[in-house]
Design a protein around this motif. Structure first.
Motif, PDB file in Angstrom:
ATOM      1  N   LYS A  37      17.962   3.506   4.561  1.00 26.68           N
ATOM      2  CA  LYS A  37      17.450   2.575   5.571  1.00 26.68           C
ATOM      3  C   LYS A  37      15.953   2.756   5.767  1.00 26.68           C
ATOM      4  CE  LYS A  37      21.783   1.993   7.991  1.00 26.68           C
ATOM      5  NZ  LYS A  37      22.596   2.356   9.145  1.00 26.68           N
ATOM      6  N   THR A  38      15.491   3.994   5.758  1.00 32.34           N
ATOM      7  CA  THR A  38      14.055   4.260   5.870  1.00 32.34           C
ATOM      8  C   THR A  38      13.322   3.614   4.699  1.00 32.34           C
ATOM      9  OG1 THR A  38      14.463   6.346   7.009  1.00 32.34           O
ATOM     10  CG2 THR A  38      12.294   6.066   5.997  1.00 32.34           C
ATOM     11  N   GLY A  39      13.877   3.773   3.497  1.00 35.15           N
ATOM     12  CA  GLY A  39      13.284   3.177   2.307  1.00 35.15           C
ATOM     13  C   GLY A  39      13.225   1.667   2.380  1.00 35.15           C
ATOM     14  N   GLU A  40      14.266   1.041   2.934  1.00 36.19           N
ATOM     15  CA  GLU A  40      14.272  -0.422   3.083  1.00 36.19           C
ATOM     16  C   GLU A  40      13.160  -0.868   4.027  1.00 36.19           C
ATOM     17  OE1 GLU A  40      18.234  -1.347   4.390  1.00 36.19           O
ATOM     18  OE2 GLU A  40      19.100  -0.916   2.428  1.00 36.19           O
ATOM     19  N   GLN A  41      12.966  -0.099   5.093  1.00 32.17           N
ATOM     20  CA  GLN A  41      11.910  -0.443   6.042  1.00 32.17           C
ATOM     21  C   GLN A  41      10.525  -0.292   5.418  1.00 32.17           C
ATOM     22  OE1 GLN A  41      12.900   2.252   9.195  1.00 32.17           O
ATOM     23  NE2 GLN A  41      14.227   0.774  10.230  1.00 32.17           N
ATOM     24  N   TYR A  46      13.203   5.178  -1.203  1.00 33.14           N
ATOM     25  CA  TYR A  46      13.091   6.532  -0.654  1.00 33.14           C
ATOM     26  C   TYR A  46      14.368   7.349  -0.850  1.00 33.14           C
ATOM     27  CZ  TYR A  46      12.253  10.257   2.738  1.00 33.14           C
ATOM     28  OH  TYR A  46      12.106  11.472   3.333  1.00 33.14           O
ATOM     29  N   ALA A  47      15.528   6.705  -0.843  1.00 34.23           N
ATOM     30  CA  ALA A  47      16.806   7.421  -0.952  1.00 34.23           C
ATOM     31  C   ALA A  47      16.882   8.229  -2.246  1.00 34.23           C
ATOM     32  CB  ALA A  47      17.967   6.450  -0.864  1.00 34.23           C
ATOM     33  N   ASP A  48      16.363   7.683  -3.343  1.00 31.36           N
ATOM     34  CA  ASP A  48      16.383   8.405  -4.627  1.00 31.36           C
ATOM     35  C   ASP A  48      15.481   9.628  -4.589  1.00 31.36           C
ATOM     36  OD1 ASP A  48      18.189   6.630  -5.748  1.00 31.36           O
ATOM     37  OD2 ASP A  48      16.607   5.310  -6.493  1.00 31.36           O
TER      38      ASP A  48
END
Length: 142
Positions: A37-41, A46-48
């Motif tokens: 979710k942080t990466g989407e924002q 970021y998840a990877d």
């Protein structure tokens, strides 16, 4: 093989007094969901970067431990995550252990410290780091 270990001990004030392998896997799932979710924002994958491992179950580990195997072997090898208990002061003390093999990279060590802090925060537990230092995440009385 020489291993370094960090321990997350369940103490008075922790959100739980024990943890099972499914409980720990659920916390890692929560961690990956949060970073996704942080990466989407941010508009970035970021998840990877935050979780560069694949969860691997081994038959010999059964319900005692599992392996986090690095997606890029040059940067991340693997770490072992397990649960257990030991006798201390006449009481059974439950813990989560994260172990790094001698061949672990600096990236593995950094991620292991990050995951230890995350798990200790989630469970409000006492963290004994690889270097012997202790961090307290449980609520303490004044």
């Amino acid at each position: 093989m020489k291993m370094k270990s960090a321990f997350i001990y369940f103490v008075d004030g922790s959100t739980a007094q024990t943890a099972t392998i499914p409980d720990v896997k659920a916390k890692f799932k929560r961690y990956t969901d949060m970073t996704k979710k942080t990466g989407e924002q941010l508009g970035w994958g970021y998840a990877d970067a935050a979780f560069p491992y694949v969860v691997e179950d081994r038959p010999e580990g059964a319900d005692q431990w599992f392996l986090l195997k690095g997606k890029d072997p040059k940067e991340y090898k693997y770490m072992i995550v397990g649960v257990g208990s030991k006798e201390a002061d006449g009481k059974e003390k439950h813990y989560i252990q994260i172990a790094l093999p001698e061949s672990a990279t600096n990236g593995d060590m950094s991620k292991a410290n990050e995951y230890c802090r995350f798990l200790a925060r989630e469970f409000k537990a006492e963290l004994h780091l690889f270097n012997g230092r202790i961090q307290y995440f449980q609520p303490r009385k004044p």
